[in-house]
Design a protein around this motif. Structure first.
Motif, PDB file in Angstrom:
ATOM      1  N   GLY A 191       9.081   6.824  -9.219  1.00 17.88           N
ATOM      2  CA  GLY A 191       8.406   6.296  -8.040  1.00 17.88           C
ATOM      3  C   GLY A 191       7.488   5.176  -8.482  1.00 17.88           C
ATOM      4  O   GLY A 191       7.078   5.129  -9.652  1.00 17.88           O
ATOM      5  N   LEU A 192       7.185   4.287  -7.592  1.00 15.68           N
ATOM      6  CA  LEU A 192       6.361   3.142  -7.952  1.00 15.68           C
ATOM      7  C   LEU A 192       5.366   2.862  -6.849  1.00 15.68           C
ATOM      8  O   LEU A 192       5.749   2.659  -5.688  1.00 15.68           O
ATOM      9  CB  LEU A 192       7.261   1.930  -8.174  1.00 15.68           C
ATOM     10  CG  LEU A 192       6.616   0.644  -8.632  1.00 15.68           C
ATOM     11  CD1 LEU A 192       5.955   0.829 -10.006  1.00 15.68           C
ATOM     12  CD2 LEU A 192       7.653  -0.456  -8.712  1.00 15.68           C
ATOM     13  N   GLN A 193       4.078   2.890  -7.190  1.00 19.07           N
ATOM     14  CA  GLN A 193       3.032   2.456  -6.269  1.00 19.07           C
ATOM     15  C   GLN A 193       3.099   0.938  -6.230  1.00 19.07           C
ATOM     16  O   GLN A 193       2.865   0.277  -7.228  1.00 19.07           O
ATOM     17  CB  GLN A 193       1.651   2.888  -6.757  1.00 19.07           C
ATOM     18  CG  GLN A 193       1.250   4.291  -6.402  1.00 19.07           C
ATOM     19  CD  GLN A 193       1.195   4.513  -4.918  1.00 19.07           C
ATOM     20  OE1 GLN A 193       1.990   5.252  -4.388  1.00 19.07           O
ATOM     21  NE2 GLN A 193       0.253   3.901  -4.227  1.00 19.07           N
ATOM     22  N   LEU A 194       3.450   0.388  -5.101  1.00 20.92           N
ATOM     23  CA  LEU A 194       3.696  -1.042  -5.031  1.00 20.92           C
ATOM     24  C   LEU A 194       2.462  -1.885  -5.255  1.00 20.92           C
ATOM     25  O   LEU A 194       2.559  -3.019  -5.698  1.00 20.92           O
ATOM     26  CB  LEU A 194       4.366  -1.397  -3.704  1.00 20.92           C
ATOM     27  CG  LEU A 194       5.742  -0.793  -3.532  1.00 20.92           C
ATOM     28  CD1 LEU A 194       6.332  -1.198  -2.192  1.00 20.92           C
ATOM     29  CD2 LEU A 194       6.658  -1.204  -4.670  1.00 20.92           C
ATOM     30  N   THR A 208       0.445  -1.688  -7.599  1.00 25.51           N
ATOM     31  CA  THR A 208       0.379  -2.044  -9.028  1.00 25.51           C
ATOM     32  C   THR A 208       1.377  -3.137  -9.377  1.00 25.51           C
ATOM     33  O   THR A 208       1.147  -3.907 -10.297  1.00 25.51           O
ATOM     34  CB  THR A 208       0.659  -0.819  -9.924  1.00 25.51           C
ATOM     35  OG1 THR A 208       1.969  -0.317  -9.636  1.00 25.51           O
ATOM     36  CG2 THR A 208      -0.359   0.283  -9.696  1.00 25.51           C
ATOM     37  N   ASP A 259       0.809  -1.219   0.000  1.00 26.35           N
ATOM     38  CA  ASP A 259       0.000   0.000   0.000  1.00 26.35           C
ATOM     39  C   ASP A 259       0.845   1.275   0.000  1.00 26.35           C
ATOM     40  O   ASP A 259       0.320   2.368   0.150  1.00 26.35           O
ATOM     41  CB  ASP A 259      -0.966   0.001   1.182  1.00 26.35           C
ATOM     42  CG  ASP A 259      -0.253   0.004   2.527  1.00 26.35           C
ATOM     43  OD1 ASP A 259       0.923  -0.392   2.577  1.00 26.35           O
ATOM     44  OD2 ASP A 259      -0.887   0.394   3.518  1.00 26.35           O
ATOM     45  N   GLN A 260       2.149   1.135  -0.179  1.00 26.33           N
ATOM     46  CA  GLN A 260       3.040   2.289  -0.146  1.00 26.33           C
ATOM     47  C   GLN A 260       3.657   2.569  -1.510  1.00 26.33           C
ATOM     48  O   GLN A 260       3.570   1.756  -2.427  1.00 26.33           O
ATOM     49  CB  GLN A 260       4.158   2.052   0.867  1.00 26.33           C
ATOM     50  CG  GLN A 260       3.672   1.973   2.297  1.00 26.33           C
ATOM     51  CD  GLN A 260       4.813   1.746   3.247  1.00 26.33           C
ATOM     52  OE1 GLN A 260       5.459   0.719   3.199  1.00 26.33           O
ATOM     53  NE2 GLN A 260       5.051   2.723   4.113  1.00 26.33           N
ATOM     54  N   GLU A 261       4.290   3.730  -1.595  1.00 27.85           N
ATOM     55  CA  GLU A 261       5.031   4.110  -2.792  1.00 27.85           C
ATOM     56  C   GLU A 261       6.518   4.115  -2.461  1.00 27.85           C
ATOM     57  O   GLU A 261       6.917   4.591  -1.405  1.00 27.85           O
ATOM     58  CB  GLU A 261       4.624   5.494  -3.276  1.00 27.85           C
ATOM     59  CG  GLU A 261       5.415   5.937  -4.495  1.00 27.85           C
ATOM     60  CD  GLU A 261       5.140   7.370  -4.915  1.00 27.85           C
ATOM     61  OE1 GLU A 261       4.896   7.571  -6.107  1.00 27.85           O
ATOM     62  OE2 GLU A 261       5.175   8.262  -4.044  1.00 27.85           O
ATOM     63  N   VAL A 262       7.316   3.578  -3.368  1.00 30.12           N
ATOM     64  CA  VAL A 262       8.768   3.631  -3.236  1.00 30.12           C
ATOM     65  C   VAL A 262       9.270   4.644  -4.248  1.00 30.12           C
ATOM     66  O   VAL A 262       8.871   4.625  -5.406  1.00 30.12           O
ATOM     67  CB  VAL A 262       9.421   2.256  -3.520  1.00 30.12           C
ATOM     68  CG1 VAL A 262      10.927   2.352  -3.390  1.00 30.12           C
ATOM     69  CG2 VAL A 262       8.881   1.203  -2.591  1.00 30.12           C
ATOM     70  N   ARG A 263      10.145   5.532  -3.802  1.00 29.88           N
ATOM     71  CA  ARG A 263      10.721   6.542  -4.681  1.00 29.88           C
ATOM     72  C   ARG A 263      12.238   6.403  -4.637  1.00 29.88           C
ATOM     73  O   ARG A 263      12.833   6.296  -3.580  1.00 29.88           O
ATOM     74  CB  ARG A 263      10.301   7.937  -4.239  1.00 29.88           C
ATOM     75  CG  ARG A 263      10.733   9.005  -5.219  1.00 29.88           C
ATOM     76  CD  ARG A 263       9.867  10.229  -5.163  1.00 29.88           C
ATOM     77  NE  ARG A 263       8.481  10.008  -5.504  1.00 29.88           N
ATOM     78  CZ  ARG A 263       7.993   9.990  -6.740  1.00 29.88           C
ATOM     79  NH1 ARG A 263       8.796  10.125  -7.765  1.00 29.88           N
ATOM     80  NH2 ARG A 263       6.714   9.823  -6.949  1.00 29.88           N
TER      81      ARG A 263
END
Length: 73
Positions: free
Chosen positions: A65-68, A70, A53-57
C-alpha cells in the motif's frame, strides 16, 4: 506522466488487453494516481482516481500500500 499523459492513458487499454492486472498512472500535476484494474478484452473494468491524502492498496499484492502524500509531495 507529466509530458506523456495522453499517451500513458491510452496504454491502459493495451495493457488490459494483454492481461496486465493493475496499471498505476501517477499524475503529479493533479497530485493524483489513477488505478486501472480488472482487465478484459474491452479494456479495464474499473478505473479509480486517488488523491494525495489517500492510500492506494494493490489488489495483486495486498501487503503493498502507498500513502500518496509521501509520493506526491
Amino acid at each position: 506522466a507529466i509530458s506523456t499523459q495522453q499517451r500513458d492513458r491510452s496504454k491502459a487499454a493495451i495493457y488490459a488487453e494483454a492481461g496486465v492486472k493493475e496499471y498505476w498512472l501517477v499524475e503529479p500535476d493533479s497530485r493524483s494516481v489513477i488505478l486501472y484494474q480488472s482487465p478484459g478484452a474491452a479494456g479495464n473494468g474499473s478505473q479509480t482516481t486517488f488523491s494525495a491524502d489517500q492510500e492506494v492498496r494493490s489488489s495483486i499484492f495486498p501487503a503493498f500500500g502507498l500513502q500518496l502524500g509521501t509520493l506526491l509531495t
